[in-house]
Design a protein around this motif. Structure first.
Motif, mmCIF file in Angstrom:
data_model
loop_
_atom_site.group_PDB
_atom_site.id
_atom_site.type_symbol
_atom_site.label_atom_id
_atom_site.label_comp_id
_atom_site.label_asym_id
_atom_site.label_seq_id
_atom_site.Cartn_x
_atom_site.Cartn_y
_atom_site.Cartn_z
ATOM 1 N N SER A 181 0.826 -1.197 0.000
ATOM 2 C CA SER A 181 0.000 0.000 0.000
ATOM 3 C C SER A 181 0.858 1.243 0.000
ATOM 4 O O SER A 181 0.566 2.189 0.699
ATOM 5 C CB SER A 181 -0.893 0.031 1.227
ATOM 6 N N GLY A 182 1.984 1.224 -0.653
ATOM 7 C CA GLY A 182 2.823 2.407 -0.687
ATOM 8 C C GLY A 182 2.144 3.545 -1.377
ATOM 9 O O GLY A 182 1.291 3.375 -2.195
ATOM 10 N N MET A 183 2.509 4.769 -1.069
ATOM 11 C CA MET A 183 1.857 5.915 -1.681
ATOM 12 C C MET A 183 2.802 6.538 -2.696
ATOM 13 O O MET A 183 3.987 6.604 -2.485
ATOM 14 C CB MET A 183 1.544 6.971 -0.634
ATOM 15 N N VAL A 184 2.242 7.002 -3.785
ATOM 16 C CA VAL A 184 3.051 7.674 -4.799
ATOM 17 C C VAL A 184 2.586 9.096 -4.930
ATOM 18 O O VAL A 184 1.424 9.326 -5.177
ATOM 19 C CB VAL A 184 2.839 7.005 -6.171
ATOM 20 N N PRO A 185 3.454 10.092 -4.792
ATOM 21 C CA PRO A 185 3.059 11.427 -5.191
ATOM 22 C C PRO A 185 3.278 11.492 -6.692
ATOM 23 O O PRO A 185 4.391 11.639 -7.151
ATOM 24 C CB PRO A 185 4.036 12.322 -4.447
ATOM 25 N N PRO A 186 2.269 11.269 -7.498
ATOM 26 C CA PRO A 186 2.504 10.935 -8.889
ATOM 27 C C PRO A 186 3.131 12.016 -9.709
ATOM 28 O O PRO A 186 3.781 11.713 -10.667
ATOM 29 C CB PRO A 186 1.116 10.672 -9.424
ATOM 30 N N SER A 187 2.875 13.283 -9.407
ATOM 31 C CA SER A 187 3.414 14.221 -10.372
ATOM 32 C C SER A 187 4.748 14.778 -9.937
ATOM 33 O O SER A 187 5.245 15.676 -10.543
ATOM 34 C CB SER A 187 2.415 15.338 -10.619
ATOM 35 N N GLN A 188 5.308 14.274 -8.821
ATOM 36 C CA GLN A 188 6.619 14.807 -8.471
ATOM 37 C C GLN A 188 7.619 13.681 -8.368
ATOM 38 O O GLN A 188 7.558 12.891 -7.457
ATOM 39 C CB GLN A 188 6.595 15.513 -7.107
ATOM 40 N N GLY A 189 8.545 13.637 -9.316
ATOM 41 C CA GLY A 189 9.673 12.736 -9.209
ATOM 42 C C GLY A 189 9.288 11.269 -9.218
ATOM 43 O O GLY A 189 8.179 10.905 -9.494
ATOM 44 N N PRO A 190 10.268 10.418 -8.903
ATOM 45 C CA PRO A 190 10.049 8.971 -9.000
ATOM 46 C C PRO A 190 9.034 8.508 -7.973
ATOM 47 O O PRO A 190 8.990 9.041 -6.873
ATOM 48 C CB PRO A 190 11.427 8.384 -8.698
ATOM 49 N N PRO A 191 8.208 7.503 -8.306
ATOM 50 C CA PRO A 191 7.284 6.978 -7.303
ATOM 51 C C PRO A 191 8.069 6.325 -6.192
ATOM 52 O O PRO A 191 9.119 5.762 -6.413
ATOM 53 C CB PRO A 191 6.487 5.919 -8.063
ATOM 54 N N ARG A 192 7.490 6.366 -4.997
ATOM 55 C CA ARG A 192 8.182 5.720 -3.885
ATOM 56 C C ARG A 192 7.854 4.244 -3.878
ATOM 57 O O ARG A 192 6.800 3.833 -4.338
ATOM 58 C CB ARG A 192 7.703 6.344 -2.580
ATOM 59 N N PRO A 193 8.738 3.457 -3.314
ATOM 60 C CA PRO A 193 8.486 2.013 -3.292
ATOM 61 C C PRO A 193 7.276 1.703 -2.420
ATOM 62 O O PRO A 193 6.926 2.491 -1.537
ATOM 63 C CB PRO A 193 9.751 1.439 -2.669
ATOM 64 N N PRO A 194 6.642 0.547 -2.649
ATOM 65 C CA PRO A 194 5.476 0.190 -1.848
ATOM 66 C C PRO A 194 5.853 0.032 -0.394
ATOM 67 O O PRO A 194 6.941 -0.409 -0.074
ATOM 68 C CB PRO A 194 5.047 -1.157 -2.418
ATOM 69 N N GLN A 195 4.918 0.355 0.464
ATOM 70 C CA GLN A 195 5.134 0.242 1.899
ATOM 71 C C GLN A 195 4.481 -1.040 2.401
ATOM 72 O O GLN A 195 3.733 -1.671 1.693
ATOM 73 C CB GLN A 195 4.503 1.467 2.583
ATOM 74 N N PRO A 196 4.736 -1.385 3.638
ATOM 75 C CA PRO A 196 4.055 -2.556 4.200
ATOM 76 C C PRO A 196 2.548 -2.368 4.068
ATOM 77 O O PRO A 196 2.045 -1.266 4.184
ATOM 78 C CB PRO A 196 4.473 -2.543 5.659
ATOM 79 N N TYR A 248 -10.557 7.176 -15.821
ATOM 80 C CA TYR A 248 -9.899 7.435 -14.539
ATOM 81 C C TYR A 248 -8.461 7.867 -14.765
ATOM 82 O O TYR A 248 -7.978 8.852 -14.207
ATOM 83 C CB TYR A 248 -9.923 6.173 -13.672
ATOM 84 N N ARG A 249 -7.786 7.130 -15.629
ATOM 85 C CA ARG A 249 -6.369 7.419 -15.854
ATOM 86 C C ARG A 249 -6.184 8.802 -16.462
ATOM 87 O O ARG A 249 -5.284 9.550 -16.095
ATOM 88 C CB ARG A 249 -5.794 6.369 -16.782
ATOM 89 N N LYS A 250 -7.060 9.154 -17.398
ATOM 90 C CA LYS A 250 -6.899 10.419 -18.113
ATOM 91 C C LYS A 250 -7.227 11.610 -17.224
ATOM 92 O O LYS A 250 -6.606 12.660 -17.313
ATOM 93 C CB LYS A 250 -7.805 10.418 -19.341
ATOM 94 N N ASN A 251 -8.220 11.452 -16.341
ATOM 95 C CA ASN A 251 -8.735 12.607 -15.607
ATOM 96 C C ASN A 251 -8.388 12.652 -14.128
ATOM 97 O O ASN A 251 -8.487 13.705 -13.517
ATOM 98 C CB ASN A 251 -10.260 12.656 -15.735
ATOM 99 N N CYS A 252 -8.050 11.504 -13.546
ATOM 100 C CA CYS A 252 -7.867 11.489 -12.088
ATOM 101 C C CYS A 252 -6.469 11.078 -11.658
ATOM 102 O O CYS A 252 -6.041 11.407 -10.564
ATOM 103 C CB CYS A 252 -8.872 10.535 -11.442
ATOM 104 N N ALA A 253 -5.779 10.318 -12.493
ATOM 105 C CA ALA A 253 -4.457 9.839 -12.090
ATOM 106 C C ALA A 253 -3.400 10.808 -12.592
ATOM 107 O O ALA A 253 -3.635 11.587 -13.507
ATOM 108 C CB ALA A 253 -4.218 8.456 -12.671
ATOM 109 N N SER A 254 -2.220 10.707 -11.999
ATOM 110 C CA SER A 254 -1.129 11.560 -12.462
ATOM 111 C C SER A 254 -0.560 10.980 -13.744
ATOM 112 O O SER A 254 -0.764 9.811 -14.032
ATOM 113 C CB SER A 254 -0.036 11.551 -11.420
ATOM 114 N N PRO A 255 0.176 11.770 -14.517
ATOM 115 C CA PRO A 255 0.788 11.218 -15.731
ATOM 116 C C PRO A 255 1.754 10.106 -15.339
ATOM 117 O O PRO A 255 2.448 10.223 -14.350
ATOM 118 C CB PRO A 255 1.560 12.399 -16.316
ATOM 119 N N SER A 256 1.768 9.037 -16.118
ATOM 120 C CA SER A 256 2.714 7.958 -15.854
ATOM 121 C C SER A 256 2.937 7.217 -17.158
ATOM 122 O O SER A 256 2.195 7.414 -18.115
ATOM 123 C CB SER A 256 2.158 7.007 -14.793
ATOM 124 N N ALA A 257 3.944 6.361 -17.166
ATOM 125 C CA ALA A 257 4.280 5.660 -18.401
ATOM 126 C C ALA A 257 3.138 4.758 -18.816
ATOM 127 O O ALA A 257 2.415 4.229 -17.988
ATOM 128 C CB ALA A 257 5.527 4.834 -18.175
#
Length: 1014
Positions: free
Chosen positions: A128-143, A802-811
């Motif tokens: 359940s790691g959290m990613v701040p999607p629009s800033q820098g690399p995503p963080r690794p998943p957390q416990p 969802y991806r186009k309107n709610c998620a941050s840009p990603s590959a």
């Protein structure tokens, strides 16, 4: 825009240098950029408000089942064919020809090696790691103990070999993972250090660096190369994708239980998402109906129809008006306004409820549904307090509760006169085979005991339900069981073309008064027809006769018909055998789900008009045309129970259990349901065991505690965010005691102009219930292939929006799932593989028609279990613990040769025994020394008395509790023939006769999402 999401990298995406095939993340969007993390070169893709920044919404059908489901941009993809037949689990490379590479590749590698490389370069994590999607690399998943939304510190920006990077195959395998190949110079570059400008070919937010974190993430075998020198080396050996890496329904269920199980769920807040159907909690009604009565596909409706069309998330409610409420929750209050009747809005006729606003000192009220201002009737007047609330607010259920009942006045009754209590008519097929098999004797014996348990209203001492008896083969036999008779009298009707009821007085009687005559009759019936050699039967005239009897008695009621063969005798509704395998997988396959003649639909319509519900117990030894016979029970609110190849000594327990439950269950007769909504949207489509004479009134001859009606809503105007969306479901019905009542359920939902709010409030289990019903309704009109494609399409559209309107840009190599929908793909894939939508050689057409009709009336809890069965390991259970053994995922990979597993889907139950099952467990469960001594013919657990046996019986009892059907137990030994039926229910695996595995389906959906976004 802050929105949680689930990011999964599907196994087919081809890697590109620097495009880390990164693990899935729960995204938490909109965090401030952590120090030391680079800003992306890409601007954020979501426009304020979550609406598409440019261009019209993607083309395509708004509703499942339209032929335009394949407008450009949609994927008319059919599922990969059958897997290679092999007892060992095949390596993924073997599947390559079935699912082509996701994107065209300019490289010259062979498709097999290419797909193999893609599949094995994948790493996904369920943390359940959290990613701040629009800033820098995503963080690794957390416990996985971290809940989505929690803040996680960024990892130190020094380490290069983070958990998300997969072993990179050679350049030939890598290009083309995304539209446009990477520049050659990028192929051997090491990842840039944080703070350094990325080289060409990198997408900054895709690189996933940082130390290995603890938790449920899975490092890819082989790891990330330690330096640039190794990057051009040979590909890592191919390994299978770890199935733990994709979102798990079991995990979602367990997480919800951990956070919300055992708590009190208060319904005072508008638009709150309730606990999952699999979570036990206590519901406290404080102004909105309990989720036991109404569940929605989303608890936040989009403000405009344009938003709804863009998201393609169906707006629907699954309503179970008579749902069973546990004893620790309050039953519905009964409101009686005497002759005046319920208070209603003059304009829209909505009933008084918590959404009405009192004004002018309490003399008038404004309707929450249509805003009409009404005068308060003098008898109902009450002063208001300082906040404008009536002083008696908490004393009146209709002002403070979401669900309640009214006593209806004569205006709500047929012909303006109070109804008579209902009657039950038992109609037994006494043809030769049923007499010989012992079935008729079994039914007659059971009726003697079960008639003591006829349903009654809460305040009554004895049941008011009257009973009648008919037997039939080619002719009908009516019985006079009047209490004054010493012996029952039989009257025979041979003219089945024009059925009439030969007696009125003495046919429908009180069981208490006529008990001795009835018992006498039930003893005589098996002997009376013992010498009969008549094997032809009728069916439609039997239903007609029962309906005419109820009509003559001027009461509603229910016919219990015990029938076992195709009705081939000359009579209305005569059927021919059309079990034609040649129609399967053709455009004519849909005709197998349609009734053979119009007789049955006309008959069902007459039954509904006279309040006659039909429940059918079928005992077929061969084809009986369930599609035709089952139509009458389906449209009249009845149930079909089917016992194929019934044997009295093996299957009687299952049948008798069903019969008892059906006779005793909570039920309302002669019902009409109306769903009212506030302005801006309306109910447009109804799915379930219902008949509709017009566009608004749902007519049901009866409705019981297991039946649900799924209602779809559409916009007809803009919805206000302040006022929300209001739903009122009113059911007018007759109780088993003969009282006319109104049952009211109210629910208020939120509205929003942000698509993110819509996705955040979705409920996957209700969505699956809706999709299953709309697809199973569509199979009557459309080729199955189109129905399946439309389902894949709809899934892809929802995720693409969802991806186009709610998620941050990603590959593009990442599949991003909203948190509320992260297990939707596994359920949708299971639906697509159901025998209704995908024919299998081992499943007869009658079974497919039966399951289709069954699902159309299911509530959310039943459809959830049906499409994702519960699989429990018994070899690990603690016999001293009262807790259920924790369920495991529905996949062959979870089975073990030394294990014993119990699988249940609400219709059947399997006890699977591994070839090396522990002898002490076998002894404890079956009282035999080894696996070889166990008979697979038994359909009930032996009473052994050991701790293991007692514990298993308790578990089976818990699984069976609250399920509408008694589940037949099948004992299955590993690697023996009956195992195929069990394996078909392992829904995460590839179907034995076609149908994708869960992982393959994720690939298919992701490919469709990418096509839509491009």
């Amino acid at each position: 825009m802050s929105q949680q999401g689930y990011v999964a990298t599907p196994p087919y995406s081809q890697s590109q240098t620097g495009m880390g095939l990164s693990p899935p993340h729960y995204g938490h969007y909109g965090d401030p950029s952590p120090a030391g993390m680079m800003k992306p070169a890409v601007p954020s893709g979501a426009a304020p408000g979550g609406v598409l920044p440019q261009g019209p919404p993607p083309p395509g059908p708004h509703q499942l089942g339209q032929n335009e489901a394949h407008a450009q941009g949609h994927l008319p993809q059919r599922f990969p064919g059958p897997p290679p037949m092999s007892s060992a689990a095949p390596a993924y490379a073997q599947y390559a020809p079935a699912s082509p590479a996701a994107y065209p590749s300019p490289a010259a590698a062979s498709p097999v090696s290419q797909l193999g490389a893609q599949l094995h370069a994948m790493q996904v994590s369920g943390g359940s790691g959290m990613v701040p999607p629009s800033q820098g690399p995503p963080r690794p998943p957390q416990p996985s103990i971290l809940q989505p939304g929690s803040q996680v510190l960024p990892p130190p920006p020094t380490a290069l070999n983070g958990p998300g990077a997969a072993s990179l195959p050679p350049a030939a395998h890598r290009q083309g993972g995304l539209p446009g190949p990477a520049p050659p110079s990028a192929q051997l570059q090491p990842p840039p250090l944080p703070g350094q400008a990325p080289g060409s070919g990198y997408t900054p937010q895709q690189a996933n660096y940082g130390p290995q974190m603890p938790g449920s993430q899975l490092a890819y075998p082989g790891g990330f190369p330690s330096g640039p020198a190794q990057m051009a080396g040979p590909p890592a050996p191919q390994r299978k994708l770890d199935p733990d890496a994709v979102p798990s329904p079991i995990q979602v269920i367990e997480n919800d239980r951990a956070t919300r199980g055992g708590q009190v769920y208060v319904t005072s807040t508008r638009g709150q998402v309730p606990p999952l159907v699999t979570t036990d909690c206590v519901v406290q009604d404080q102004g909105n109906a309990s989720p036991r009565y109404i569940r929605c596909t989303t608890y936040c409706f989009p403000s405009t129809s344009d938003m709804a069309k863009q998201a393609r998330v169906p707006l629907a409610a699954v309503i179970m008006p008579f749902a069973t409420v546990p004893p620790n929750e309050a039953p519905l209050y009964l409101v009686n306004h005497g002759e005046a009747g319920p208070v209603r809005c003059n304009r829209c006729k909505a009933y008084m409820c918590p959404f009405m606003q009192f004004i002018e000192g309490g003399r008038r009220y404004q309707c929450g549904f249509c805003s009409c201002v009404n005068d308060v009737p003098p008898f109902y007047f009450q002063h208001l307090d300082h906040v404008g609330r009536r002083l008696d607010h908490y004393e009146k259920p209709e002002l403070s509760l979401g669900s309640y009942e009214y006593v209806a006045t004569r205006d709500y009754c047929r012909k303006n006169k109070p109804p008579s209590p209902p009657a039950f008519v038992f109609m037994i097929d006494v043809s030769y085979s049923n007499i010989q098999s012992g079935l008729v004797k079994l039914i007659c014996e059971e009726l003697k005991t079960v008639l003591d348990r006829l349903p009654k209203d809460e305040q009554e001492e004895t049941s008011m339900v009257r009973v009648g008896f008919v037997t039939y083969n080619k002719a009908l036999h009516f019985f006079n069981v009047k209490s004054s008779l010493a012996q029952p009298q039989m009257m025979v009707v041979t003219d089945v073309g024009e059925v009439f009821v030969p007696l009125l007085d003495g046919f429908l009687v009180s069981y208490q008064e006529s008990q001795s005559v009835i018992h006498n009759l039930l003893d005589q019936i098996p002997e009376m027809f013992a010498d009969s050699s008549e094997n032809e039967t009728v069916f439609a005239p039997v239903v007609q006769a029962g309906m005419e009897a109820l009509k003559a008695a001027e009461c509603p009621g229910k016919l219990f018909i015990f029938h076992s063969s195709l009705p081939t005798a000359e009579a209305p509704g005569k059927l021919k055998n059309r079990d034609d395998k040649k129609l399967i997988n053709t455009d004519k396959e849909k005709t197998l789900f349609q009734p053979q003649s119009g007789v049955y639909e006309a008959l069902a319509r007459d039954c509904v008009a006279h309040g006659c519900c039909v429940t059918l117990f079928l005992f077929p030894s061969q084809y009986v045309d369930v599609a035709s016979l089952g139509l009458v029970p389906q449209l009249t609110g009845g149930t079909v129970y089917k016992y194929s190849k019934f044997q009295v000594h093996l299957d009687s327990q299952q049948f008798l259990s069903d019969l008892r439950n059906d006779i005793e269950k909570k039920i309302g007769f002669d019902a009409i349901m109306r769903v009212r909504t506030s302005t801006g949207f309306r109910a447009t489509d109804f799915f379930g065991g219902v008949y509709m004479n017009n566009t608004t009134d749902v007519e049901m001859a009866a409705v019981d505690c297991d039946k649900a009606v799924t209602v779809e809503f559409k916009h007809d105007d803009k919805l206000g965010e302040d006022s929300g969306a209001l739903i009122q479901c009113a059911v007018l019905y007759t109780t088993v005691g003969g009282q006319r009542r109104l049952r009211i359920h109210n629910l208020a939902l939120n509205c929003s102009s942000q698509l993110a709010d819509l996705y955040k409030s979705c409920e996957t289990d209700a969505l699956v219930n809706f999709f299953a019903k709309s697809a199973f309704k569509a199979v009557l009109q459309q080729p199955l292939k189109l129905v399946r494609e439309a389902l894949v399409n709809q899934t892809a559209h929802m995720l693409a929006c969802y991806r186009k309107n709610c998620a941050s840009p990603s590959a593009a190599s990442q599949l991003i799932l909203p948190d509320s929908m992260k297990v939707l793909p596994v359920y949708m894939n299971s639906l697509l593989k159901s025998c209704v939508l995908l024919s299998r050689p081992d499943v007869p057409i009658d079974e497919r028609a039966f399951q289709r009709q069954l699902v159309l009336t299911m509530g959310v809890a039943d459809s959830q279990l049906f499409f994702y069965p519960q699989l429990l390991p018994l070899h690990t259970m603690d016999v001293k613990s009262a807790a259920m053994p924790p369920a495991v995922r529905c996949s062959e990979s979870r089975l073990s040769e030394d294990g014993v597993f119990l699988l249940a889907n609400g219709l059947s139950m399997f006890l699977w025994l591994g070839v090396s099952s522990p002898p002490e467990l076998i002894q404890g469960l079956f009282n035999v020394p080894s696996l070889a001594h166990i008979s697979t013919h038994m359909t009930a657990l032996p009473e052994v008395g050991s701790p293991h046996s007692q514990r298993l019986r308790v578990i089976v009892g818990i699984l069976q509790h609250k399920r509408p059907y008694s589940m037949r137990l099948t004992i299955v030994k590993q690697r023996e023939q009956p195992e195929a039926a069990f394996r078909q229910l392992l829904v995460e695996d590839k179907g034995l006769d076609g149908g994708s595995s869960y992982v393959d389906f994720l690939c298919c959906v992701h490919k469709a999402v990418c096509q839509l976004l491009n």
